[in-house]
Design a protein around this motif. Structure first.
Motif, PDB file in Angstrom:
ATOM      1  N   ASN A 155       0.813  -1.223   0.000  1.00 44.03           N
ATOM      2  CA  ASN A 155       0.000   0.000   0.000  1.00 44.03           C
ATOM      3  C   ASN A 155       0.843   1.270   0.000  1.00 44.03           C
ATOM      4  O   ASN A 155       0.375   2.328  -0.411  1.00 44.03           O
ATOM      5  CB  ASN A 155      -0.935   0.024   1.212  1.00 44.03           C
ATOM      6  N   PHE A 156       2.076   1.181   0.455  1.00 41.10           N
ATOM      7  CA  PHE A 156       2.912   2.364   0.601  1.00 41.10           C
ATOM      8  C   PHE A 156       3.765   2.663  -0.622  1.00 41.10           C
ATOM      9  O   PHE A 156       4.322   3.751  -0.716  1.00 41.10           O
ATOM     10  CB  PHE A 156       3.801   2.226   1.838  1.00 41.10           C
ATOM     11  N   TYR A 157       3.907   1.736  -1.551  1.00 42.04           N
ATOM     12  CA  TYR A 157       4.766   2.006  -2.707  1.00 42.04           C
ATOM     13  C   TYR A 157       4.063   1.841  -4.052  1.00 42.04           C
ATOM     14  O   TYR A 157       4.700   1.931  -5.091  1.00 42.04           O
ATOM     15  CB  TYR A 157       6.044   1.171  -2.663  1.00 42.04           C
ATOM     16  N   ILE A 158       2.745   1.691  -4.050  1.00 46.88           N
ATOM     17  CA  ILE A 158       2.014   1.664  -5.316  1.00 46.88           C
ATOM     18  C   ILE A 158       2.204   3.017  -6.000  1.00 46.88           C
ATOM     19  O   ILE A 158       2.042   4.057  -5.382  1.00 46.88           O
ATOM     20  CB  ILE A 158       0.523   1.349  -5.090  1.00 46.88           C
ATOM     21  N   ASN A 159       2.570   2.985  -7.266  1.00 48.50           N
ATOM     22  CA  ASN A 159       2.803   4.177  -8.092  1.00 48.50           C
ATOM     23  C   ASN A 159       3.953   5.054  -7.603  1.00 48.50           C
ATOM     24  O   ASN A 159       4.004   6.236  -7.925  1.00 48.50           O
ATOM     25  CB  ASN A 159       1.532   5.020  -8.231  1.00 48.50           C
ATOM     26  N   ALA A 160       4.873   4.498  -6.857  1.00 44.45           N
ATOM     27  CA  ALA A 160       6.032   5.269  -6.398  1.00 44.45           C
ATOM     28  C   ALA A 160       6.927   5.622  -7.583  1.00 44.45           C
ATOM     29  O   ALA A 160       7.024   4.875  -8.552  1.00 44.45           O
ATOM     30  CB  ALA A 160       6.822   4.462  -5.364  1.00 44.45           C
ATOM     31  N   SER A 161       7.587   6.769  -7.496  1.00 45.25           N
ATOM     32  CA  SER A 161       8.501   7.226  -8.538  1.00 45.25           C
ATOM     33  C   SER A 161       9.928   6.770  -8.279  1.00 45.25           C
ATOM     34  O   SER A 161      10.704   6.575  -9.208  1.00 45.25           O
ATOM     35  CB  SER A 161       8.490   8.756  -8.613  1.00 45.25           C
ATOM     36  N   ILE A 162      10.274   6.664  -7.008  1.00 47.98           N
ATOM     37  CA  ILE A 162      11.630   6.273  -6.610  1.00 47.98           C
ATOM     38  C   ILE A 162      11.517   5.215  -5.526  1.00 47.98           C
ATOM     39  O   ILE A 162      10.720   5.353  -4.598  1.00 47.98           O
ATOM     40  CB  ILE A 162      12.425   7.481  -6.077  1.00 47.98           C
ATOM     41  N   GLY A 163      12.302   4.164  -5.653  1.00 43.90           N
ATOM     42  CA  GLY A 163      12.334   3.125  -4.634  1.00 43.90           C
ATOM     43  C   GLY A 163      13.770   2.884  -4.198  1.00 43.90           C
ATOM     44  O   GLY A 163      14.657   2.730  -5.036  1.00 43.90           O
ATOM     45  N   ILE A 164      14.010   2.897  -2.914  1.00 42.79           N
ATOM     46  CA  ILE A 164      15.351   2.650  -2.392  1.00 42.79           C
ATOM     47  C   ILE A 164      15.335   1.320  -1.654  1.00 42.79           C
ATOM     48  O   ILE A 164      14.588   1.131  -0.703  1.00 42.79           O
ATOM     49  CB  ILE A 164      15.820   3.796  -1.482  1.00 42.79           C
ATOM     50  N   LEU A 165      16.142   0.414  -2.166  1.00 41.47           N
ATOM     51  CA  LEU A 165      16.263  -0.925  -1.591  1.00 41.47           C
ATOM     52  C   LEU A 165      17.428  -0.912  -0.603  1.00 41.47           C
ATOM     53  O   LEU A 165      18.565  -0.639  -0.983  1.00 41.47           O
ATOM     54  CB  LEU A 165      16.528  -1.935  -2.709  1.00 41.47           C
TER      55      LEU A 165
END
Length: 176
Positions: free
Chosen positions: A46-56
């Motif tokens: 729910n928190f990263y749907i349609n996110a522009s940037i993801g940091i692993l």
């Protein structure tokens, strides 16, 4: 940094604003730290749907955390984020390099394979975090500048135009 902070349970929120003088813009990052444990995976989405940037983020002292970002989290974010999602990879706890189970080279190799920004970081010592956000944001702005310039002046046609090539009636032009 607070040494007594417990592991993330489900998620925590914070934000960070970075100024980009070269672009005359700023980016406000909404940062959702989702728990990596399998127990919380259904909620985390729910928190990263349609996110522009993801940091692993992985712990350099725990090989299994690195394997989790490679074998699960990258594909999970990629399938849920924007089509051109920007990725960053953070090898956290670099201040504890004597205990590392994942080398910097392994982290860099994985980041390169997915086209991600890479940094070793330490929350405790405040190392590499600002640089990671700055580089991810810059990459995002550069990509969007390129997309905007490619889209300028193009006219997108609707279905009626495509289906009625020889009929001038009912043709509509749309600008995006």
């Amino acid at each position: 940094y607070n040494e007594n902070t417990e592991s993330t349970q489900a998620s925590t929120y914070s934000y960070k604003t970075v100024e980009y003088k070269d672009f005359n813009k700023s980016i406000s990052f909404d940062i959702w730290d989702t728990a990596g444990q399998e127990l919380y995976r259904a909620v985390a989405k729910n928190f990263y749907i349609n996110a522009s940037i993801g940091i692993l983020v992985y712990d350099i002292k725990r090989k299994e955390s690195f394997e989790a970002i490679k074998n699960y989290w990258f594909e999970e974010l990629k399938s849920s984020g924007e089509d051109n999602m920007i990725f960053g990879v953070a090898g956290n706890k670099c201040d504890l390099f004597q205990q590392e189970q994942v080398t910097e080279e392994e982290g860099k190799k994985f980041a390169k394979s997915i086209g991600a920004v890479f940094h070793l970081t330490s929350c405790k010592e405040s190392i590499g975090i600002d640089e990671l956000f700055e580089e991810c944001g810059k990459k995002y702005l550069e990509m969007n500048k390129l997309i905007d310039s490619k889209e300028k002046g193009k006219i997108h046609l609707d279905k009626d135009k495509a289906n009625n090539n020889n009929n001038n009636e009912g043709k509509k032009k749309k600008c995006c």
